[in-house]
Write an enzyme that holds these catalytic residues in place. Structure first.
Site, PDB file in Angstrom:
ATOM      1  N   CYS A  65       0.840  -1.201   0.000  1.00 25.85           N
ATOM      2  CA  CYS A  65       0.000   0.000   0.000  1.00 25.85           C
ATOM      3  C   CYS A  65       0.880   1.257   0.000  1.00 25.85           C
ATOM      4  CB  CYS A  65      -0.978  -0.040   1.179  1.00 25.85           C
ATOM      5  SG  CYS A  65      -2.354   1.130   1.039  1.00 25.85           S
TER       6      CYS A  65
ATOM      7  N   GLU B 184      -0.499  -8.660   5.111  1.00 23.26           N
ATOM      8  CA  GLU B 184      -0.258  -8.816   6.551  1.00 23.26           C
ATOM      9  C   GLU B 184      -1.551  -8.880   7.363  1.00 23.26           C
ATOM     10  OE1 GLU B 184      -0.619  -4.334   6.182  1.00 23.26           O
ATOM     11  OE2 GLU B 184      -0.132  -6.069   4.934  1.00 23.26           O
TER      12      GLU B 184
ATOM     13  N   HIS C 105      -3.285  -5.678   1.353  1.00 23.40           N
ATOM     14  CA  HIS C 105      -2.515  -5.856   2.584  1.00 23.40           C
ATOM     15  C   HIS C 105      -2.406  -7.331   2.989  1.00 23.40           C
ATOM     16  CE1 HIS C 105      -2.207  -1.622   4.143  1.00 23.40           C
ATOM     17  NE2 HIS C 105      -3.138  -1.464   3.221  1.00 23.40           N
TER      18      HIS C 105
END
Length: 231
Positions: free
Chosen positions: A86, A197, A195
């Site tokens: 991002c 994560e 994302h």
């Protein structure tokens, strides 16, 4: 144990999430501060999401000049694996480690959704644990997520297999050719808007085949680079 640096800029939001993802994958996360021109001997680097320096001037534009970035640029050019997520992707384009640029979403609104992606290149340092053509679901949250580049650059990315991820079902921000993530020519530097994560642990990720919040498709980004480092 491989040591993966996670950079914190002023305004970074997801550094702790990225560090947890590294730990869950079996690596050792190492905190890197934007103001230190020192990579502390790490084996790879993650530039996490957020709004570095408040995204003033342009998303990622100020971070590009942080002392740690001069070290990251040099190390990446020597082959160090670097992942930009991002805002980290925006920083990589501003630092010219990846081509193109990120601008406001075409609908001019912040978007937050569970996003289906296709894996277009499973040969990078960050995607080797995926299979080409696989569909994965990764959370997406951005305002400046529209990837743009001139036609020559887009053709070059396509022709060299450097489009790593493409949006499926819907293009959430108007990115050219549905591009969600790209790599450099060597494949050690990857940037994407979604994302990974946030999809590494059951109970906290997107909905998956095993039920609500069961999706862990993002974990293989981090296992991939650990495999690449030892393989």
């Amino acid at each position: 144990m491989s040591r993966i640096g996670v950079v914190t800029f002023p305004g970074t939001l997801d550094d702790r999430d990225a560090s947890r993802a590294v730990r869950l994958a079996g690596g050792e996360p190492v905190a890197l501060w934007h103001g230190d021109a020192d990579l502390r001997g790490v084996d790879a680097v993650v530039l996490p999401g957020g709004f570095s320096y408040g995204d003033y001037l342009r998303a990622g534009a100020i971070s590009r000049f942080a002392p740690v970035m001069s070290e990251i640029v040099d190390a990446a050019n020597r082959g160090l694996p670097v992942l930009g997520i991002c805002n980290g992707f925006q920083v990589l384009t501003e630092a010219h480690l990846l081509p193109g640029s990120m601008i406001k979403n075409d609908h001019l609104h912040f978007v937050c959704r569970e996003q289906v992606l296709s894996v277009e290149n499973a040969d990078t340092a960050w995607t080797r644990d995926y299979t080409q053509g696989e569909r994965i679901t990764i959370p997406l949250k951005n305002q400046d997520g529209q990837y743009v580049a001139d036609e020559h650059t887009l053709d070059e990315l396509e022709g060299e297999g450097r489009v790593v991820f493409r949006y499926q079902d819907v293009n959430p921000n108007g990115s050219r050719r549905g591009i969600a993530g790209i790599s450099n020519a060597r494949g050690n530097v990857v940037g994407l808007m979604p994302h990974p994560e946030h999809a590494v642990e059951p109970g906290f990720g997107p909905d998956g085949a095993k039920g609500p919040r069961s999706g862990t498709d993002g974990l293989r980004f981090f296992t991939s680079v650990l495999s690449a480092l030892v393989g």
